[in-house]
Design a protein around this motif. Structure first.
Motif, short mmCIF file in Angstrom:
data_model
loop_
_atom_site.label_atom_id
_atom_site.label_comp_id
_atom_site.label_asym_id
_atom_site.label_seq_id
_atom_site.Cartn_x
_atom_site.Cartn_y
_atom_site.Cartn_z
N CYS A 1 0.87 -1.16 0.00
CA CYS A 1 0.00 0.00 0.00
C CYS A 1 0.92 1.22 0.00
N PRO A 2 0.71 2.16 -0.91
CA PRO A 2 1.61 3.30 -0.96
C PRO A 2 1.47 4.27 0.21
N ALA A 3 0.49 4.06 1.06
CA ALA A 3 0.33 4.93 2.23
C ALA A 3 0.86 4.28 3.50
N CYS A 4 0.52 3.00 3.73
CA CYS A 4 0.90 2.36 5.00
C CYS A 4 1.85 1.17 4.82
N ARG A 5 2.16 0.81 3.59
CA ARG A 5 3.08 -0.29 3.24
C ARG A 5 2.53 -1.68 3.55
N SER A 6 1.29 -1.81 3.93
CA SER A 6 0.69 -3.12 4.12
C SER A 6 0.72 -3.86 2.79
N CYS B 1 -4.95 4.78 7.57
CA CYS B 1 -4.44 4.74 6.20
C CYS B 1 -5.47 5.37 5.27
N ARG B 2 -5.02 6.24 4.42
CA ARG B 2 -5.96 6.94 3.53
C ARG B 2 -6.59 6.02 2.49
N PHE B 3 -6.02 4.82 2.29
CA PHE B 3 -6.58 3.87 1.34
C PHE B 3 -7.34 2.74 2.02
N GLU B 4 -7.57 2.85 3.32
CA GLU B 4 -8.37 1.85 4.05
C GLU B 4 -9.71 1.71 3.35
N THR C 1 -10.15 0.43 0.41
CA THR C 1 -9.94 0.26 -1.02
C THR C 1 -9.72 -1.22 -1.29
N PRO C 2 -10.48 -1.81 -2.20
CA PRO C 2 -10.26 -3.24 -2.50
C PRO C 2 -8.80 -3.48 -2.89
N TRP C 3 -8.23 -4.55 -2.38
CA TRP C 3 -6.81 -4.82 -2.61
C TRP C 3 -6.49 -4.93 -4.09
N ALA C 4 -7.41 -5.43 -4.88
CA ALA C 4 -7.18 -5.54 -6.32
C ALA C 4 -6.91 -4.17 -6.94
N GLU C 5 -7.51 -3.11 -6.39
CA GLU C 5 -7.27 -1.77 -6.92
C GLU C 5 -5.86 -1.29 -6.60
N VAL C 6 -5.34 -1.65 -5.42
CA VAL C 6 -3.97 -1.29 -5.06
C VAL C 6 -3.01 -1.96 -6.04
N GLU D 1 -1.10 7.97 -8.27
CA GLU D 1 -0.14 9.00 -7.86
C GLU D 1 0.72 8.50 -6.70
N ALA D 2 0.07 7.92 -5.71
CA ALA D 2 0.78 7.42 -4.54
C ALA D 2 1.68 6.24 -4.91
N ALA D 3 1.21 5.36 -5.79
CA ALA D 3 2.02 4.21 -6.22
C ALA D 3 3.26 4.69 -6.99
N LEU D 4 3.09 5.69 -7.84
CA LEU D 4 4.23 6.24 -8.57
C LEU D 4 5.25 6.84 -7.60
N ARG D 5 4.78 7.58 -6.62
CA ARG D 5 5.67 8.15 -5.60
C ARG D 5 6.42 7.04 -4.86
N GLN D 6 5.71 5.95 -4.54
CA GLN D 6 6.32 4.83 -3.83
C GLN D 6 7.39 4.16 -4.68
N LEU D 7 7.11 3.95 -5.97
CA LEU D 7 8.10 3.34 -6.87
C LEU D 7 9.35 4.21 -6.99
N LYS D 8 9.16 5.52 -7.03
CA LYS D 8 10.31 6.43 -7.06
C LYS D 8 11.08 6.35 -5.74
N HIS D 9 10.34 6.41 -4.64
CA HIS D 9 10.96 6.39 -3.31
C HIS D 9 11.79 5.12 -3.09
N GLU D 10 11.30 4.00 -3.59
CA GLU D 10 12.00 2.73 -3.41
C GLU D 10 13.06 2.48 -4.48
N ASP D 11 13.35 3.49 -5.29
CA ASP D 11 14.37 3.39 -6.34
C ASP D 11 14.08 2.30 -7.37
N ARG D 12 12.80 2.01 -7.60
CA ARG D 12 12.43 1.05 -8.65
C ARG D 12 12.50 1.70 -10.02
#
Length: 194
Positions: free
Chosen positions: A8-13, A22-25, A27-32, A64-75
């Motif tokens: 999860c790009p907000a809480c890392r679950s 978590c702001r995505f609480e 949200t169906p996991w399939a959408e994440v 948007e959050a997933a893109l930020r997470q991918l950048k943050h994790e150096d992917r």
């Protein structure tokens, strides 16, 4: 081979049980997963400018959050505004030397007696978090123990670094976090250096 578990790009679950507030609480996991897959599928086909990537998918706050997470994790790498997905080898090389504090201090200076347990714990937890396999994690931590001078400083009950790391395998398997242990180890290292 580095792995990726669509956190999860907000809480890392990595499942539908999100962290508190978590702001995505809900949200169906399939959408994440779909948000990450939308981004990764397009970037694995070819590098793209960020605005072009946004135009290729039905963009949402989750994207948007997933893109930020991918950048943050150096992917991803970004050059001249073009995003490119790192290869598995590039990613492995990038995360093998932690660049974030307090891990950078531990990695560069090595551990000292009084914080060995926390430092080794933090290094193993870091490599697990960034997605390295157990074999890659063990190889990196054993190399770090030698290259940083940590093993040479002594203070270990084990007869060799491989045995020490193997005794800490539970840290990897349980997916413990690294930050608290790393902060504790850095405080001891800083006092020792200082």
């Amino acid at each position: 081979m580095p792995r990726f578990s669509y956190p999860c790009p907000a809480c890392r679950s990595t499942n539908s049980l999100h962290g508190t507030d978590c702001r995505f609480e809900g949200t169906p996991w399939a959408e994440v997963e779909r948000a990450y897959i939308d981004l990764l599928a397009r970037l694995s086909a070819s590098p793209l400018r960020e605005d072009a990537l946004r135009g290729e998918v039905e963009w949402s706050a989750l994207h948007e959050a997933a893109l930020r997470q991918l950048k943050h994790e150096d992917r991803l790498t970004e050059r001249n505004g073009v995003l490119r997905l790192r290869t598995a080898e590039e990613y492995r090389e990038e995360v093998s030397e932690p660049a974030v504090e307090p891990l950078r201090t531990i990695y560069e200076y090595g551990s000292v007696p009084g914080c060995h347990d926390n430092a080794v714990f933090a290094m193993i937890a870091w490599y697990e978090m960034v997605g390295l396999s157990w074999a890659e994690t063990k190889e990196n931590v054993v190399a770090w123990l030698h290259e940083s001078g940590t093993w040479g400083r002594g203070g270990f009950e084990e007869t060799d670094p491989g045995e020490l790391v193997e005794k800490k395998r539970h840290v990897y398997e349980a997916g413990y976090g690294w930050k608290e242990k790393a902060e504790s180890a850095k405080r001891v290292i800083d006092r020792h250096r200082g």
